[in-house]
Design an enzyme around this catalytic site. Structure first.
Site, mmCIF file in Angstrom:
data_model
loop_
_atom_site.group_PDB
_atom_site.id
_atom_site.type_symbol
_atom_site.label_atom_id
_atom_site.label_comp_id
_atom_site.label_asym_id
_atom_site.label_seq_id
_atom_site.Cartn_x
_atom_site.Cartn_y
_atom_site.Cartn_z
ATOM 1 N N LYS A 1 0.843 -1.191 0.000
ATOM 2 C CA LYS A 1 0.000 0.000 0.000
ATOM 3 C C LYS A 1 0.883 1.248 0.000
ATOM 4 O O LYS A 1 1.969 1.253 0.603
ATOM 5 C CB LYS A 1 -0.870 -0.069 1.260
ATOM 6 C CG LYS A 1 -2.013 0.903 1.377
ATOM 7 C CD LYS A 1 -2.776 0.564 2.656
ATOM 8 C CE LYS A 1 -3.953 1.481 2.915
ATOM 9 N NZ LYS A 1 -4.664 1.094 4.168
ATOM 10 N N SER B 1 -9.377 0.623 3.392
ATOM 11 C CA SER B 1 -8.671 1.534 2.496
ATOM 12 C C SER B 1 -7.550 0.878 1.691
ATOM 13 O O SER B 1 -6.968 1.505 0.798
ATOM 14 C CB SER B 1 -8.073 2.685 3.314
ATOM 15 O OG SER B 1 -7.140 2.197 4.275
ATOM 16 N N SER C 1 -9.513 -2.002 7.270
ATOM 17 C CA SER C 1 -8.894 -1.724 5.977
ATOM 18 C C SER C 1 -8.158 -2.904 5.357
ATOM 19 O O SER C 1 -7.697 -2.809 4.218
ATOM 20 C CB SER C 1 -7.930 -0.534 6.102
ATOM 21 O OG SER C 1 -8.653 0.654 6.295
#
Length: 586
Positions: A130, A211, A235
């Site tokens: 990420k 996310s 997330s």
């Protein structure tokens, strides 16, 4: 004798759909001849170069060709290792899972393999992280925001350095919800200014989960083999289950957060995505461990197994010794009818395999702490008690934690949350500093999350400490731990895990507030949207061993006995030509 297959060569299929026809580098760099141009004309472009309308609504829409005879689609880490030891992926620009590709990703470890040295199961296996996980290389680390573009991090995140040592092949940065969803409370999940909108291969028009959106969607679409995500509240688990893959969110403190753009030191953790439990566990084994730069990781000393967690992978036969709890009123009542029917049918199969399932193993305070209206991290304030709200803690933690993180960056003037807010306002067209319609429709409420955090000035007052104490005690000893102690015969023997519908946001929210581990495995997809849902396993702190044991056992049961009815299914790419913004929350 033919050279052994290099995964760096396999990966070149990302740029050239049929890797057997990749031209030599010299040919690529040379001025093309007339004959070369003629040879590039495609009279019959299907099925790789352009999606065939006739295949819409099926997994064949983006069928992945073989690479030198190797089937990359749905390949596991073990299968890829076998391929690379034998003789002898594709984002397609549709799902936007990749934010930035490392210019050094082809500098693989093939020489070591050729010399007979293989560092471990991840040697040469491609992965992404990420874009809030720092890499000290030629890559940016920005949380998807232009505000940090050009900033230089002091070092690799600890988890990245561990993967480099394990020989994993760093492919690049995955897209995400900007600032990991901290900036706005009404936003398009999976969107960032730098990365654009991440989209699920199951349905490009709806919420892909976040996310850690790009990491999950990329694994689901076979763009890369595994990925690292980060979770403060949902997330990792949420995008994993929505994209029909495995998501493993460990205990806070099992994986270091050093080098990760933070939200809350009380809840942040680094987790993994894979298509199987084994793949996700391989990655966990590579990244966990104490780190002097994250004092929370010292708590794991003496509580983690020698030799890692892969040793606890099991098969369906072990289910005869398992006892699971069903917190029906706490979580199951919030599942929609379609997934409830399928998950209940899976529970019947689990029982038939010999497991004991105990109903009504509720969290004692579920009526107080579990929102009846879905995931809500300010549910305490909604009830009139900000001193019982998770968001009360997160807002203060973020203000302080982000300033500490920014202080170590060089080549940037962004030093405080207020600097970020000012930057977003000055660049409203891209960063959506103001609420829509002034700003970006993806950030419908602008940056109200940042403003809420800035208003606290990072002051840890009495309300903050009351809220921290409440959310931890109500989800730990008076929550998950209490539910795990509800044995069927009253003997006090703890349950092996709580089974929950992981599509119910309240389930992973409670695990997040507790800082406890959670695993989700794919079970099915919704008929109308095509989006996935999973079965979640919850445990107490440092209970990863149990999650691995029982998650892999149920996965094996699905593969061997329930594949026609349960488990991971290939995406059907609903809405593959649509580019709505914001995405729909379905």
């Amino acid at each position: 004798m033919a050279a052994k297959l290099s995964f760096s060569l396999m990966l070149s299929a990302l740029s050239f759909p049929i890797c057997a026809t990749i031209p030599p580098l010299a040919e690529i760099l040379s001025f093309p001849s007339v004959s070369a141009n003629i040879s590039q004309i495609l009279d019959d472009p299907f099925p790789y170069y352009f999606p065939a309308e006739a295949s819409a609504g099926t997994p064949k829409l983006f069928a992945m060709p073989k690479c030198h005879g190797v089937t990359l689609q749905e390949a596991t880490i073990d299968q890829l290792q076998d391929y690379m030891n034998q003789e002898g992926l594709a984002d397609y620009g549709y799902i936007n899972s990749v934010l930035e590709i490392s210019p050094d990703f082809l500098a693989s470890l093939d020489a070591e393999r050729a010399a007979g040295t293989i560092r471990g199961p991840l040697h040469g296996i491609p992965y992404m992280v990420k874009d809030n996980i720092a890499t000290k290389d030629k890559m940016e680390t920005t949380a998807g925001s232009y505000a940090l573009l050009g900033s230089v991090v002091p070092r690799d995140a600890f988890v990245v350095s561990k993967l480099r040592s394990a020989g994993a092949l760093f492919f690049g940065k995955a897209t995400l919800s900007e600032w990991a969803d901290m900036r706005s409370n009404n936003y398009s999940e999976g969107y960032s200014a730098r990365g654009g909108q991440a989209r699920s291969p199951y349905n490009l028009t709806v919420n892909p989960g976040g996310s850690s959106s790009g990491g999950a969607t990329g694994v689901a679409a076979n763009v890369f083999t595994f990925a690292l995500g980060t979770e403060t509240d949902g997330s990792v688990i949420n995008p994993a289950e929505r994209n029909a893959i495995v998501g493993f969110k460990p205990t806070v403190g099992l994986t270091s957060r050093a080098g990760v753009i933070p939200e809350s030191n009380h809840q942040d953790t680094v987790g993994t995505f894979g298509k199987t439990v084994k793949d996700a566990v391989y990655a966990i084994d590579a990244i966990y461990g104490p780190d002097p730069l994250d004092n929370y990781t010292s708590a794991q000393i003496g509580k983690t197994p020698l030799g890692g967690y892969t040793q606890f992978l099991t098969t369906k036969s072990s289910l005869a010794n398992a006892t699971f709890g069903i917190p029906g009123k706490s979580f199951w009542v919030h599942a929609d009818e379609e997934q409830l029917a399928i998950l209940t049918s899976l529970l019947t199969l689990i029982e038939a395999a010999g497991a004991t399932i105990v109903n009504n193993t509720e969290l004692p305070l579920y009526e107080t702490i579990v929102s009846p209206d879905g995931w809500s991290w300010d549910y305490g304030t909604t009830r009139g008690y900000p001193n019982e709200s998770e968001y009360t803690v997160i807002k203060v933690d973020f203000y302080n934690n982000i300033q500490t993180y920014l202080s170590e960056l060089t080549n940037t003037q962004i030093r405080t949350l207020e600097d970020i807010i000012s930057y977003n306002e000055a660049n409203d067209g891209t960063e959506g500093g103001f609420a829509y319609p002034l700003g970006n429709p993806a950030f419908y409420s602008g940056q109200d999350g940042f403003h809420a955090s800035a208003a606290t000035k990072g002051v840890m007052d009495e309300t903050y400490y009351q809220a921290l104490s409440f959310i931890q005690s109500s989800t730990r000893e008076n929550g998950i731990d209490a539910a795990l102690s509800l044995s069927p015969d009253g003997s006090g023997i703890k349950l092996n895990a709580l089974l929950v519908p992981s599509d119910v946001g309240q389930s992973y929210q409670i695990a997040a507030q507790a800082g406890y581990p959670m695993l989700t495995i794919p079970v099915g997809v919704h008929e109308v949207t095509g989006m996935g849902f999973g079965l979640g396993f919850m445990q107490t702190a440092w209970g990863e061993e149990e999650l691995v044991r029982w998650g892999s056992a149920v996965e094996d049961l699905i593969v061997t006995e329930g594949r026609r009815k349960f488990g991971r299914t290939s995406p059907k790419w609903y809405g593959y030509l649509e580019r709505n913004l914001p995405v729909r929350n379905l």
